[in-house]
Design an enzyme around this catalytic site. Sequence first.
Site, PDB file in Angstrom:
ATOM      1  N   HIS A  23      37.098 -25.089 -12.988  1.00 35.61           N
ATOM      2  CA  HIS A  23      36.788 -26.373 -12.361  1.00 35.61           C
ATOM      3  C   HIS A  23      37.158 -26.327 -10.882  1.00 35.61           C
ATOM      4  CE1 HIS A  23      37.254 -27.450 -16.621  1.00 35.61           C
ATOM      5  NE2 HIS A  23      36.406 -28.435 -16.356  1.00 35.61           N
ATOM      6  N   ASP A  25      42.892  -3.828   2.305  1.00 32.65           N
ATOM      7  CA  ASP A  25      41.835  -3.745   3.313  1.00 32.65           C
ATOM      8  C   ASP A  25      42.403  -3.438   4.695  1.00 32.65           C
ATOM      9  OD1 ASP A  25      39.124  -4.088   4.371  1.00 32.65           O
ATOM     10  OD2 ASP A  25      39.926  -5.926   5.251  1.00 32.65           O
TER      11      ASP A  25
END
Length: 156
Positions: free
Chosen positions: A75, A125
């Site tokens: 949700h 990263d």
Amino acid sequence: MLTHLDSQGRANMVDVTEKAVTEREATAEARVRMLPQTLQMIVEGEHPKGDVFAVARIAGIQAAKKTSDLIPLCHPLMLTSVKVELSAEGTDAVRIVARCKLAGQTGVEMEALTAASVAALTIYDMCKAVDKGMVIEQVRLLEKLGGKSGHYKVDA
């Protein structure tokens, strides 16, 4: 019982319309193992891409807010607090702890797990040019408060 399946076994978003609004909180963690010199570079602020912890913290916060865009049956939630803390652990790891809160009808476990995971991915990263052998590990829920299923805390 799998709550995301209907009576025919089809995936659906759980209907929380009738659930009471309660305070909910979840805490998750992740670790990134790396070479000691990589951690030293991060801690001493000598990484050429900048403040790794600051960027990972912001990425984790943003990820918590975007969880429903990433996990199909989650949700969309109005989070009231997201905290992401990063710390050196020993000589070769970063520990990430993410905590999410809200007053709502469904829990925030996925948001906390997503925040910790994306913060870890961001560290990878930013540091992959100097350490391709990093390992993201131990992504897990540490604690959950609120809701019908009550309190959960991982065994130490």
